[in-house]
Design a protein around this motif. Structure first.
Motif, PDB file in Angstrom:
ATOM      1  N   PHE A 110      -4.454  91.594  75.625  1.00 15.37           N
ATOM      2  CA  PHE A 110      -3.049  91.875  75.892  1.00 15.37           C
ATOM      3  C   PHE A 110      -2.798  93.361  76.139  1.00 15.37           C
ATOM      4  CE2 PHE A 110      -3.365  91.978  71.223  1.00 15.37           C
ATOM      5  CZ  PHE A 110      -2.751  93.180  70.929  1.00 15.37           C
ATOM      6  N   THR A 111      -1.668  93.640  76.785  1.00 15.26           N
ATOM      7  CA  THR A 111      -1.299  95.001  77.150  1.00 15.26           C
ATOM      8  C   THR A 111      -0.019  95.381  76.422  1.00 15.26           C
ATOM      9  OG1 THR A 111      -2.251  94.651  79.344  1.00 15.26           O
ATOM     10  CG2 THR A 111      -0.778  96.546  79.081  1.00 15.26           C
ATOM     11  N   GLY A 112      -0.177  96.077  75.315  1.00 16.36           N
ATOM     12  CA  GLY A 112       0.994  96.406  74.523  1.00 16.36           C
ATOM     13  C   GLY A 112       1.538  95.159  73.847  1.00 16.36           C
ATOM     14  N   SER A 113       2.327  95.322  72.823  1.00 14.27           N
ATOM     15  CA  SER A 113       2.873  94.176  72.111  1.00 14.27           C
ATOM     16  C   SER A 113       4.098  94.601  71.323  1.00 14.27           C
ATOM     17  CB  SER A 113       1.820  93.576  71.170  1.00 14.27           C
ATOM     18  OG  SER A 113       2.252  92.343  70.659  1.00 14.27           O
ATOM     19  N   LEU A 114       4.836  93.603  70.887  1.00 12.76           N
ATOM     20  CA  LEU A 114       6.063  93.873  70.149  1.00 12.76           C
ATOM     21  C   LEU A 114       5.739  94.076  68.671  1.00 12.76           C
ATOM     22  CD1 LEU A 114       9.065  94.160  70.715  1.00 12.76           C
ATOM     23  CD2 LEU A 114       9.352  91.750  70.177  1.00 12.76           C
ATOM     24  N   ILE A 115       5.020  95.144  68.396  1.00 10.05           N
ATOM     25  CA  ILE A 115       4.650  95.525  67.036  1.00 10.05           C
ATOM     26  C   ILE A 115       5.234  96.912  66.778  1.00 10.05           C
ATOM     27  CG2 ILE A 115       2.740  95.965  65.441  1.00 10.05           C
ATOM     28  CD1 ILE A 115       1.043  94.067  67.118  1.00 10.05           C
ATOM     29  N   TYR A 116       5.784  97.141  65.595  1.00 11.01           N
ATOM     30  CA  TYR A 116       6.483  98.384  65.295  1.00 11.01           C
ATOM     31  C   TYR A 116       5.666  99.604  65.729  1.00 11.01           C
ATOM     32  CZ  TYR A 116       9.059 101.964  62.844  1.00 11.01           C
ATOM     33  OH  TYR A 116       9.785 103.082  62.559  1.00 11.01           O
ATOM     34  N   PRO A 117       6.310 100.598  66.397  1.00  8.52           N
ATOM     35  CA  PRO A 117       7.759 100.737  66.606  1.00  8.52           C
ATOM     36  C   PRO A 117       8.311 100.006  67.832  1.00  8.52           C
ATOM     37  CG  PRO A 117       6.664 102.699  67.387  1.00  8.52           C
ATOM     38  CD  PRO A 117       5.594 101.821  66.805  1.00  8.52           C
ATOM     39  N   ASN A 118       7.543  99.126  68.432  1.00 10.23           N
ATOM     40  CA  ASN A 118       8.039  98.193  69.447  1.00 10.23           C
ATOM     41  C   ASN A 118       8.324  98.804  70.809  1.00 10.23           C
ATOM     42  OD1 ASN A 118       8.033  96.379  67.312  1.00 10.23           O
ATOM     43  ND2 ASN A 118      10.246  96.525  66.987  1.00 10.23           N
ATOM     44  N   ASN A 119       8.718 100.051  70.879  1.00 10.76           N
ATOM     45  CA  ASN A 119       9.150 100.593  72.162  1.00 10.76           C
ATOM     46  C   ASN A 119       8.760 102.067  72.296  1.00 10.76           C
ATOM     47  OD1 ASN A 119      11.565 100.859  70.153  1.00 10.76           O
ATOM     48  ND2 ASN A 119      11.912 102.449  71.696  1.00 10.76           N
ATOM     49  N   SER A 120       8.847 102.535  73.525  1.00  9.86           N
ATOM     50  CA  SER A 120       8.630 103.953  73.816  1.00  9.86           C
ATOM     51  C   SER A 120       9.841 104.496  74.559  1.00  9.86           C
ATOM     52  CB  SER A 120       7.380 104.136  74.685  1.00  9.86           C
ATOM     53  OG  SER A 120       6.217 103.777  73.987  1.00  9.86           O
TER      54      SER A 120
END
Length: 352
Positions: free
Chosen positions: A36-46
């Motif tokens: 996978f490419t990135g994931s919704l794991i804290y901190p979730n966003n950039s």
């Protein structure tokens, strides 16, 4: 990958020679993997900020951490592309928790996809403000303008104004407020909940990378030594922003896979680690680097005003190559490795 390496022919030949008296055996193996490419794991966003300077250059503020993978280069490339600047016109300020915005961090293989698209959005925001000022100076609609080499041009003409004049006009009309673009990108933008690290369920990523990798090995059945001779990586990394950095990432992962397959081991005895330092823990060096070849399968392209789809190339290729090496050893000896690092149990009795 199979066609490029003449896989089937070599595999069958090696298999037919497993019972031969020669103690040097050759093998070829393939491994496939997805990651996978990135994931919704804290901190979730950039998030990212881009501020134009008076001379038309820009500062990019990002929480991204460059640990050798080239993130600052990639992010500067993205900003420069969107703003009509050269890379040397972009000064990157990174990894300062006191001044830079939040970032997902250099893990879960999502920095280019998540942070990169945050930078693209910030650049688009800054570009919109710059073009709005330029349209007033050139007296044309904003959609008639393009940015190139620190100048704002009317499309299809040589008529232009420099960035610094447009920036000065924006500051004058906004009570001293500079042009600052803001952007953010969340992993799994449409998902309400992220994945469960406990049971592996849930939505993990908006983008997945896939690969097929081939390893060719030489096995000495007298000494048990295994040597990886060649490696091929056929991979889909989406839109490759910097192909040279992609190749560097692949080489690093091939090296890591060779280390895991053939050498790296924490040796314990009665709860005591016997090789606690890198003097004793065997890692592959430049001398052990194998001949590595790349076969890119490009599935995405760059389109203006649309987020780019990059796919991870920082971790997933380790697993495919690791499997390829194990399968190659099995092809050479007829015995499947059952532990790592690989230990050959078919060593001839009189040479044990």
């Amino acid at each position: 990958a199979a066609a490029k390496t003449d896989f089937i022919s070599k595999y069958n030949k090696n298999r037919s020679l497993q019972a031969s008296p020669d103690y040097i055996k050759r093998g070829i193996g393939m491994g496939v993997s997805g990651y996978f490419t990135g994931s919704l794991i804290y901190p979730n966003n950039s998030a990212a900020l881009i501020k134009f300077n008076d001379d038309g250059s820009a500062h990019l503020l990002t929480g991204a951490t460059d640990i050798g993978q080239g993130s600052e280069t990639i992010l500067a490339q993205i900003a420069a592309q969107e703003l009509g600047l050269q890379m040397e016109d972009i000064q990157v300020i990174a990894s300062d928790t006191g001044t830079t915005p939040v970032d997902i961090g250099s893990w879960i293989s999502g920095l280019t996809f998540v942070t990169g698209n945050a930078v693209k959005k910030a650049a688009e925001d800054a570009r919109r403000q710059l073009i709005a000022a330029g349209s007033k100076l050139l007296q044309v609609a904003p959609e008639e303008l393009v940015l190139h080499n620190k100048r704002i041009f009317i499309k299809g003409t040589d008529t232009s104004v420099p960035f610094d004049k447009a920036i000065a006009l924006h500051i004058k009309e906004h009570q001293g407020d500079p042009i600052v673009g803001k952007g953010s990108r969340r992993g799994q933008e449409k998902a309400e909940l992220g994945p469960s690290l406990k049971n592996a369920r849930g939505g993990w990523s908006d983008s997945y990378a896939y690969d097929a990798q081939v390893a060719e090995v030489e096995v000495n059945t007298r000494t048990g030594q295994v040597k990886v001779l060649k490696a091929l990586t056929s991979h889909d990394c989406g839109f490759a922003i910097n192909p040279l950095l992609v190749e560097g990432q692949i080489d690093g992962q091939v090296s890591m896979a060779v280390g895991q397959a053939l050498a790296e081991e924490v040796i314990m005895h009665k709860g005591v680690t016997l090789n606690p330092s890198f003097l004793d823990y065997k890692l592959p060096t430049a001398h052990e680097m194998v001949e590595s070849e790349y076969l890119e399968i490009i599935t995405e392209s760059y389109e203006p005003d649309r987020e780019f789809i990059t796919k991870e190339v920082g971790e997933g290729l380790v697993s495919g190559m690791l499997v390829a090496i194990c399968n190659a050893v099995a092809n050479a000896t007829g015995e499947w490795p059952k532990e790592l690092p690989i230990k050959i149990t078919t060593v001839e009795e009189d040479h044990r």
